[in-house]
Scaffold this active site. Structure first.
Site, mmCIF file in Angstrom:
data_model
loop_
_atom_site.group_PDB
_atom_site.id
_atom_site.type_symbol
_atom_site.label_atom_id
_atom_site.label_comp_id
_atom_site.label_asym_id
_atom_site.label_seq_id
_atom_site.Cartn_x
_atom_site.Cartn_y
_atom_site.Cartn_z
ATOM 1 N N SER A 1 39.305 38.872 -20.979
ATOM 2 C CA SER A 1 38.054 38.418 -21.230
ATOM 3 C C SER A 1 38.878 36.196 -20.423
ATOM 4 O O SER A 1 39.651 36.443 -20.586
ATOM 5 C CB SER A 1 37.920 37.688 -22.672
ATOM 6 O OG SER A 1 37.658 36.862 -23.134
ATOM 7 N N TYR B 1 40.501 36.029 -31.904
ATOM 8 C CA TYR B 1 39.979 36.809 -31.119
ATOM 9 C C TYR B 1 40.000 36.754 -29.443
ATOM 10 O O TYR B 1 41.288 38.029 -28.601
ATOM 11 C CB TYR B 1 38.217 37.696 -30.709
ATOM 12 C CG TYR B 1 37.824 37.288 -29.481
ATOM 13 C CD1 TYR B 1 37.791 39.237 -29.361
ATOM 14 C CD2 TYR B 1 37.297 36.980 -28.399
ATOM 15 C CE1 TYR B 1 37.123 39.489 -28.570
ATOM 16 C CE2 TYR B 1 37.019 37.602 -27.094
ATOM 17 C CZ TYR B 1 36.483 38.561 -27.187
ATOM 18 O OH TYR B 1 36.491 39.526 -25.979
ATOM 19 N N LYS C 1 42.777 39.300 -26.766
ATOM 20 C CA LYS C 1 42.941 39.507 -25.166
ATOM 21 C C LYS C 1 43.956 38.897 -24.682
ATOM 22 O O LYS C 1 44.186 39.932 -23.496
ATOM 23 C CB LYS C 1 41.830 38.874 -24.529
ATOM 24 C CG LYS C 1 40.287 39.792 -25.700
ATOM 25 C CD LYS C 1 39.854 41.213 -24.999
ATOM 26 C CE LYS C 1 38.626 41.718 -25.737
ATOM 27 N NZ LYS C 1 38.819 43.159 -25.387
ATOM 28 N N PHE D 1 33.294 36.999 -17.593
ATOM 29 C CA PHE D 1 32.593 35.351 -17.938
ATOM 30 C C PHE D 1 32.069 35.961 -18.971
ATOM 31 O O PHE D 1 31.813 36.781 -19.130
ATOM 32 C CB PHE D 1 32.899 34.838 -16.295
ATOM 33 C CG PHE D 1 33.810 34.448 -16.049
ATOM 34 C CD1 PHE D 1 34.568 35.327 -15.771
ATOM 35 C CD2 PHE D 1 34.196 33.117 -15.922
ATOM 36 C CE1 PHE D 1 36.457 34.495 -14.605
ATOM 37 C CE2 PHE D 1 35.343 32.383 -15.552
ATOM 38 C CZ PHE D 1 37.146 33.267 -14.953
HETATM 39 C C1 WQD Z 1 27.639 30.261 -23.885
HETATM 40 C C2 WQD Z 1 26.880 28.672 -24.266
HETATM 41 C C3 WQD Z 1 27.378 26.922 -25.991
HETATM 42 C C4 WQD Z 1 24.686 29.136 -28.322
HETATM 43 C C5 WQD Z 1 31.871 33.403 -25.518
HETATM 44 C C6 WQD Z 1 32.908 34.223 -26.052
HETATM 45 C C7 WQD Z 1 33.921 34.430 -25.135
HETATM 46 C C8 WQD Z 1 34.094 35.399 -24.307
HETATM 47 C C9 WQD Z 1 32.840 34.850 -23.328
HETATM 48 C C10 WQD Z 1 34.591 37.603 -24.040
HETATM 49 C C11 WQD Z 1 28.558 28.105 -25.153
HETATM 50 C C12 WQD Z 1 26.297 28.020 -25.971
HETATM 51 C C13 WQD Z 1 25.857 28.671 -27.582
HETATM 52 C C14 WQD Z 1 24.151 28.768 -29.291
HETATM 53 C C15 WQD Z 1 24.514 27.182 -27.614
HETATM 54 N N1 WQD Z 1 33.284 36.511 -23.878
HETATM 55 N N2 WQD Z 1 25.694 27.782 -26.734
HETATM 56 N N3 WQD Z 1 24.114 27.765 -28.902
HETATM 57 O O1 WQD Z 1 31.040 30.610 -26.399
HETATM 58 O O2 WQD Z 1 31.625 30.769 -23.194
HETATM 59 O O3 WQD Z 1 31.689 32.667 -25.081
HETATM 60 O O4 WQD Z 1 31.657 34.539 -24.073
HETATM 61 O O5 WQD Z 1 35.663 37.459 -24.005
HETATM 62 O O6 WQD Z 1 35.314 35.063 -25.906
HETATM 63 O O7 WQD Z 1 33.338 33.801 -27.066
HETATM 64 O O8 WQD Z 1 29.887 31.908 -25.172
HETATM 65 O O9 WQD Z 1 27.215 32.628 -25.103
HETATM 66 O O10 WQD Z 1 28.607 31.791 -27.317
HETATM 67 O O11 WQD Z 1 28.130 30.558 -25.700
HETATM 68 O O12 WQD Z 1 24.354 25.987 -27.168
HETATM 69 O O13 WQD Z 1 23.142 28.713 -30.660
HETATM 70 O O14 WQD Z 1 26.345 27.466 -25.124
HETATM 71 O O15 WQD Z 1 28.218 26.061 -26.277
HETATM 72 O O16 WQD Z 1 28.795 26.388 -24.744
HETATM 73 P P1 WQD Z 1 31.147 31.265 -25.010
HETATM 74 P P2 WQD Z 1 28.342 31.941 -25.798
#
Ligand code: WQD
Length: 342
Positions: A127, A152, A156, A181
């Site tokens: 990740s 978590y 990784k 990503f």
């Molecule tokens: C994306 C963006 C939120 C929900 C996840 C995993 C990480 C990795 C990648 C695997 C952020 C914003 C989200 C909502 C919002 N995966 N958001 N309202 O945080 O990049 O990471 O994927 O390993 O470990 O945590 O992904 O989809 O949760 O959020 O505004 O209801 O959307 O703040 O900027 P993130 P995400």
């Protein structure tokens, strides 16, 4: 003879899409899954798409003797693609020991079994969280790994280290870690996709559930970041593009084209997209308008990250093909498909 690939977490989101691509490229696929976060019928859906339903072994990888028995039964595997893991960031903070035990014991058991049964290759699901907030963007594989924010994310990081050390110590094992990503979207058939349990933590499932009317509104977590529109930036890639990278990584290992016994690749589009841009892309792609409001920052979020995928472009001959709109369209088609079934 067909090459045999073991796909752990094979009925899960990325595992199922990878199984489809492998079968379509002529591989024999054996799925291993404990069905903790997925359903057995996914194997049948893979069969509907490809014409070949893969064998599904329902097994917990933490059970070493069962794992050995399963790999003995399907002896002669050429590689393992290891997806099986707990993956909810928030939950991992409250259940750290469950996360460390599940994600790391399963990995160590697999590496042990690879030695016992002479399975030479592993592709590991890693990740971009290993980079934390990178100082330089886009982020390359050489960027320093930073202390993980969640248990978590730490599984990784530690997982990568365990594999690196095992590959160094045991000559017969080669491995590739793929640092994803943000995978989104679903198969064009709408037969497989992501099945989030309860309230989704991730942006796109939250968007599609809100559009469907299951949630009142999307909350945008902060518009006061140092980004052009103030919302966080990520690199969203289509899950089918991601799945194809696994087929290429397996081929690279099997054909001995890897340049080192252990390699690491970023998998992203190379393009940063803000939360507000993602919402617009969804609305444009589907014609559905989304209710959302701005709220405070989510603890643990990094401000911005996107990949430099040039190593994967060059070495794997891989790049993403789907647009953000295609990602959103397929995610929306899948959301509608799930609700039809219920
Ligand atoms: C994306 C963006 C939120 C929900 C996840 C995993 C990480 C990795 C990648 C695997 C952020 C914003 C989200 C909502 C919002 N995966 N958001 N309202 O945080 O990049 O990471 O994927 O390993 O470990 O945590 O992904 O989809 O949760 O959020 O505004 O209801 O959307 O703040 O900027 P993130 P995400």
């Amino acid at each position: 003879m067909k090459k045999r690939i073991i796909v752990t977490g094979g009925t899960g989101y990325i595992g199922s899409h990878t199984a489809v691509e492998l079968i379509q490229e002529g591989y024999e696929v054996i799925l291993l899954d404990n069905l903790y976060n997925s359903e057995a019928e996914v194997a049948g859906r893979i069969g509907q798409i490809t014409g070949t339903t893969p064998v599904l072994e329902v097994i917990d990888l933490c059970d070493a003797s069962k794992l050995d028995a399963t790999l003995k039964k399907h002896s002669g595997a050429d590689a393992i693609i290891h997806f099986a893991a707990y993956k909810a960031v928030g939950e991992s903070v409250n259940k750290p020991l469950e996360y460390y035990r599940n994600n790391l014991v399963s990995l160590m058991n697999l590496l042990d079994s690879m030695r016992s049964f002479s399975i030479p290759h592993m592709v590991f699901s890693s990740s971009c969280t290993v980079y934390g907030q990178p100082a330089i963007l886009p982020v390359t594989e050489d960027a320093p790994v930073q202390p993980a924010v969640s248990p978590y994310g730490n599984t990784k990081q530690i997982g990568e280290e365990i594999i690196r050390d095992a590959v160094a110590a045991y000559e017969q094992i080669n491995a590739i870690s793929l640092r994803y990503f943000n995978p989104i979207g679903a198969h064009a058939s709408a037969l497989i996709g992501e099945l989030p349990r309860g309230v989704p933590e991730n942006l796109v499932p939250f968007i599609t559930q809100t559009a469907y009317g299951l949630r009142d509104e999307l909350k945008v977590f902060g518009v006061d970041y140092d980004t052009p529109d103030g919302s966080c930036i990520r690199d969203y890639l289509h899950v089918v593009d991601l799945a194809k990278a696994h087929v290429i990584a397996v081929e690279r290992l099997i054909s001995g084209k890897n340049k080192n016994p252990y390699e690491v690749f970023n998998l992203g589009t190379g393009k940063g997209v803000s939360v507000l841009e993602a919402i617009s892309a969804f609305e444009r792609a589907t014609g559905v308008s989304l209710r959302y409001s701005i709220t405070g920052r989510r603890p643990g979020d990094i401000e911005k990250i996107w990949a430099d995928p040039s190593l994967a472009n060059r070495e794997l001959g891989w790049k993403t093909l789907s647009t953000l709109e295609e990602c959103m369209r397929t995610a929306w088609a899948w959301e509608n498909e799930i609700r039809k079934k219920k």
